[in-house]
Design an enzyme around this catalytic site. Structure first.
Site, mmCIF file in Angstrom:
data_model
loop_
_atom_site.group_PDB
_atom_site.id
_atom_site.type_symbol
_atom_site.label_atom_id
_atom_site.label_comp_id
_atom_site.label_asym_id
_atom_site.label_seq_id
_atom_site.Cartn_x
_atom_site.Cartn_y
_atom_site.Cartn_z
ATOM 1 N N HIS A 34 -3.697 2.430 1.477
ATOM 2 C CA HIS A 34 -2.477 3.172 1.718
ATOM 3 C C HIS A 34 -2.684 4.676 1.928
ATOM 4 C CE1 HIS A 34 1.677 1.456 1.079
ATOM 5 N NE2 HIS A 34 1.758 2.446 1.940
ATOM 6 N N ARG A 36 9.215 -4.130 9.253
ATOM 7 C CA ARG A 36 8.708 -5.254 8.453
ATOM 8 C C ARG A 36 9.361 -5.266 7.085
ATOM 9 N NH1 ARG A 36 2.438 -5.135 7.112
ATOM 10 N NH2 ARG A 36 3.170 -3.668 5.550
ATOM 11 N N GLU A 61 -1.770 -12.735 9.019
ATOM 12 C CA GLU A 61 -2.638 -11.970 8.119
ATOM 13 C C GLU A 61 -3.507 -12.852 7.235
ATOM 14 O OE1 GLU A 61 -0.347 -8.037 6.854
ATOM 15 O OE2 GLU A 61 0.886 -9.824 6.632
ATOM 16 N N GLY A 69 -2.221 -8.696 11.554
ATOM 17 C CA GLY A 69 -2.479 -7.668 10.547
ATOM 18 C C GLY A 69 -3.945 -7.798 10.183
ATOM 19 N N ASP A 122 -5.455 -7.235 6.547
ATOM 20 C CA ASP A 122 -5.438 -8.364 5.624
ATOM 21 C C ASP A 122 -6.212 -9.551 6.171
ATOM 22 O OD1 ASP A 122 -4.069 -7.474 3.335
ATOM 23 O OD2 ASP A 122 -2.205 -7.457 4.470
ATOM 24 N N CYS A 136 -1.282 -4.961 14.771
ATOM 25 C CA CYS A 136 -0.837 -3.709 14.171
ATOM 26 C C CYS A 136 -1.749 -3.274 13.029
ATOM 27 C CB CYS A 136 0.617 -3.803 13.718
ATOM 28 S SG CYS A 136 0.915 -5.150 12.593
#
Ligand code: PEP
Ligand code: MG
Length: 782
Positions: free
Chosen positions: A421, A566, A662, A684, A687, A734
């Protein structure tokens, strides 16, 4: 008497009128123009319990439960609330409240219609850990006589919100001894409104900051509208600096229903200055009175009706620390001038330690260099100590770090990798970052001057060297604008990822074809509370509105380009520091745990609020908003989510919606997932890589094994694209890998529909996609 007028209450009356009532009473008594109102006292709540004779049922039966049994706690809390809501309020109490309400109506200006009032819980409880929680249980706006009594009783019931019951049970407080008062206050129908800081909120300088916009204040406080910004010299009440915003929208109240809605501002008012010099003088006077009254800088919400200024709320500015107020070192603000783009140029660079002293190394998470003083941040509240131009050094990214990151020249963390993050957000904000250093918080010392090289992933002692550090860092918005006048036209759409609505302008400047991923985690984390806690304290409506505001900011900036938002996907450890975080499960590996669609389906209440936010945006015409579900494994997950969408009124056949791919399971089961009616999938890869290779993306010890281009990952992507093409489902990516040329080449060759990259990579990806598309065209005719 069941009620007390605000002018008859003081800050010392918390036991009778609760925290909120006491503070409004204090302001009223200080001679400040507070909208009139009264308080249904805590004694009245007591009288209600006694007269209705429900005390023993409530305290001796319902609230007797095993505090370790969370289901029993939830059931007791819900039964207690129901009992209070369903028990009639005694006649005499009803009469007192209605009488006071009517008197309020007759006091309220010349208005002939009955007044709209705000009904707010004002808890007297001293047993709860933070006052904000204690004071806020339930709030209702635009209430009139018809539903006033019911709203008061709902406020009483909110004393038994699940978390409050849980907290008391676990900390040995007696439910019987806590009381609640209810404030009933006239709502002001503001023509203009805003906030005022009696001192500079981040530096503590002797400057007043006023922000103002047209219409009701919720628009400014929630961030839905960018307000005008004035820096004022309080001694002379003159404007030192002003920025007049383009105020496209305003919040107004429907005179019939009392509902608040956003509407467009008339053309001639959009760029007009909102408050006049004399109104500024008025505000400065009032600001001075409040600050003197409380003896410390205040953050005030105000509103203006017919030229008259009202004060709606005042609280101490919590962001100013003693150090800030006296700061004089590098990075301290002088005369309101701050260095742009969160970058700094320490004035004492000459005294810097020798170049080349590499202190720590890590993953180069966000490019650029930044120099400044180290600020070690171990706890959330230490973020206040980060001043303009500091270098934030922390173990891991923390919730609500964004405001501090804006001030920082760079960020260094012990933990994390390229896709954690901290990295995602720092890239988005254009702040240099080095993550996963393992020991920066031990090696570096507070106040030490260092230079962070986000490109090379190193931190050196001392300030910048002459040849490497430009005097002024590039503007974060300009740096991402396409260089050529016409952006490359590509058949494969190139979109942008976004996590913080404030970066929407920067994201839109890239010329991207839309937003391929709007993460809502930051909107939620910046509320300072877990979703469950926020809903408990403020109600579902408030939570929905926060989400609507955040998503709308981006949808508006990009309209009509599509914005794929999302639903929530935050691992539990990111919620831990928030209010309510103590209730989050402790997991061995949160990445494999309670997140994404799993949590949403397991705890549908917050999820349904998220969906309701989408529904609201669809209803008001944001047909560019698309809905995406994270971390699904199979068709069962998707069908259950679809049922929730339908239950809040979304028509899945009309809305555009899809899922993230993911997990290997979702890639392998794409055919049955597609049957649930999705329009698109998005890879994704952050992940998908960690789950395919069993490499924790946050674990700095295995960063070198995190390879999104691993044949295992590519094989899952390839087969999914092929199936989706057969089924007419759009495909996208993404994850962070979308910014890698090799991944772009692979995906374009496979026929992916769109690629969504980080803000700083969009420009390169546009060119890369164009190059590969041309090559494919040429190959086909050769
Ligand atoms: C991903 O997993 O690649 C992704 C884009 O989602 P997040 O990084 O939010 O988990
Ligand atoms: Mg993900």
């Amino acid at each position: 008497m069941s009620t007390l007028w605000l002018e008859h209450t003081r800050s010392t009356d918390i036991e009778t009128v609760g925290g909120k009532g006491a503070s409004l009473g204090e302001l009223t008594n200080a001679g400040l123009p507070v909208p009139p109102g009264f308080v249904v006292t805590a004694d009245t709540y007591r009288t209600f319990l006694e007269t209705a004779d429900i005390e023993s049922t409530l305290f001796d039966e319902i609230l007797q439960f095993d505090p370790d049994d969370s289901e029993a706690v939830a059931e007791a809390a819900s039964d207690a609330r129901q009992l209070i809501r369903e028990t009639p309020v005694p006649e005499t109490v009803q009469q007192d409240i209605i009488e006071a309400y009517r008197e309020l109506g007759s006091r309220a200006a010349e208005s002939t219609t009955e007044p709209f009032v705000a009904v707010r819980s004002s808890a007297t409880a001293e047993d709860l850990p933070d006052a904000s929680f204690a004071g806020q249980h339930e709030t209702f706006l635009n209430v009139t006589e018809a539903d006033l009594i019911e709203r008061v009783s709902e406020c009483w019931a909110s004393l038994f919100a699940e978390r409050a019951v849980h907290y008391r049970a676990n900390n040995g407080f007696d439910h019987e001894t806590v009381d609640i008062a209810v404030v009933v206050q006239q709502m002001v129908d503001a023509e203009k409104s805003g906030v005022m800081f009696t001192r500079h909120p981040s530096t503590g300088d002797r400057q007043m900051i006023i922000e103002s916009a047209w219409g009701l204040g919720e628009a400014v406080v929630s961030g839905a509208v960018s307000p005008d910004h004035y820096v004022i010299n309080p001694e002379t009440a003159t404007v030192v600096e002003s920025t007049i915003a383009d105020k496209k929208q305003q919040m107004v109240k429907d005179p019939e229903t009392g509902e608040t809605t956003l509407e467009a501002v008339e053309e001639d008012k959009r760029t007009a200055r909102v408050i006049s010099d004399s109104e500024i003088e008025n505000l400065v006077d009032l600001g001075g009175i409040v600050e003197d009254h409380y003896g410390e800088p205040q953050d005030v919400e105000w509103a203006i009706v017919d030229g008259e200024v009202f004060m709606l709320q005042s609280r101490p500015i919590t962001t100013i620390s003693e150090a800030d107020a006296e700061a004089t070192g590098p990075g301290a603000t002088v005369d309101g001038g701050v260095s742009g783009g969160g970058q700094s140029n320490p004035s004492d660079a000459d005294t810097a330690a020798e170049d080349g002293d590499v202190l720590v190394r890590g993953v180069s998470a966000s490019p650029g260099t930044g120099s400044g003083e180290v600020r070690i941040v171990r706890k959330l509240d230490h973020l206040d100590q980060v001043t303009e131009g500091d270098i934030i050094v922390s173990k891991m990214t923390m919730p609500d770090m964004v405001p501090a990151m804006k001030r920082a020249a760079a960020i260094i963390t012990d933990e994390g990798g390229m896709t954690s993050h901290a990295s995602i957000v720092s890239r988005e904000m254009g702040v240099p970052a080095v993550v996963g250093t393992r020991d920066a918080t031990d090696v570096l010392t507070d106040g030490q001057l260092v230079t962070v090289d986000g490109e090379k992933g190193i931190v050196r002692a001392g300030g910048p060297t002459d040849d490497e550090e430009p005097a002024i860092q590039p503007d974060p918005v300009e740096s991402v604008r396409p260089q050529t006048p016409v952006k490359p036209m590509t058949a494969t759409e190139v979109k942008v990822n976004l996590s913080i609505p404030e970066a929407a302008e920067r994201a839109a400047a890239t010329g991207a074809d839309g937003v391929g991923l709007l993460r809502i985690e930051h909107m939620v984390i910046s509320l300072g509370k877990t979703p469950e806690q926020y809903i408990d304290d403020h109600g579902e409506e408030a939570y929905i509105e926060k989400l609507v505001d955040g998503i709308r900011t981006v949808a508006e900036e990009f309209y009509p380009r599509p914005v794929r938002a999302r639903t929530l996907d935050a691992p539990t450890d990111e919620f831990r520091e928030l209010d309510g975080g103590a209730n989050e499960p402790h997991e061995h590996n949160p990445m494999l745990g309670y997140r994404g669609i799993r949590r949403s389906l397991d705890k549908p209440e917050p999820f349904r609020c998220e969906l309701a936010a989408f529904k609201r945006l669809f209803d008001v015409g944001y047909d560019n908003v698309e809905l995406m579900l994270p971390l699904v494994n199979d068709a069962e997950d998707v069908e259950q989510a679809r049922a929730h969408m339908e239950s809040v009124g979304i028509d899945p056949d009309k809305a555009r919606w899809g899922v993230m791919i993911e997990t290997p399971a979702s890639a392998l089961l794409i055919e049955e997932i597609a049957e649930a009616g999705i329009d698109f999938v998005s890879f994704g890869t952050n992940d998908l890589t960690q789950y395919t290779l069993a490499v924790d993306r946050n674990n700095e010890y295995v960063t070198d094994r995190f390879d999104e281009l691993h044949p295992g990952v590519l094989s899952l992507i390839e087969s999914t694209i092929e199936t989706c093409r057969e089924l007419g489902v759009d495909t996208s990516i993404c994850g962070q890998a979308a910014s890698k040329p090799a991944m772009v080449e692979f995906l374009v060759e496979q026929g992916v529909s769109s690629i969504s990259a980080n803000i700083d990579a969009v420009r390169d990806v546009q060119h890369e996609v164009k190059r590969i598309e041309q090559k494919l065209l040429l190959d086909s005719v050769r």
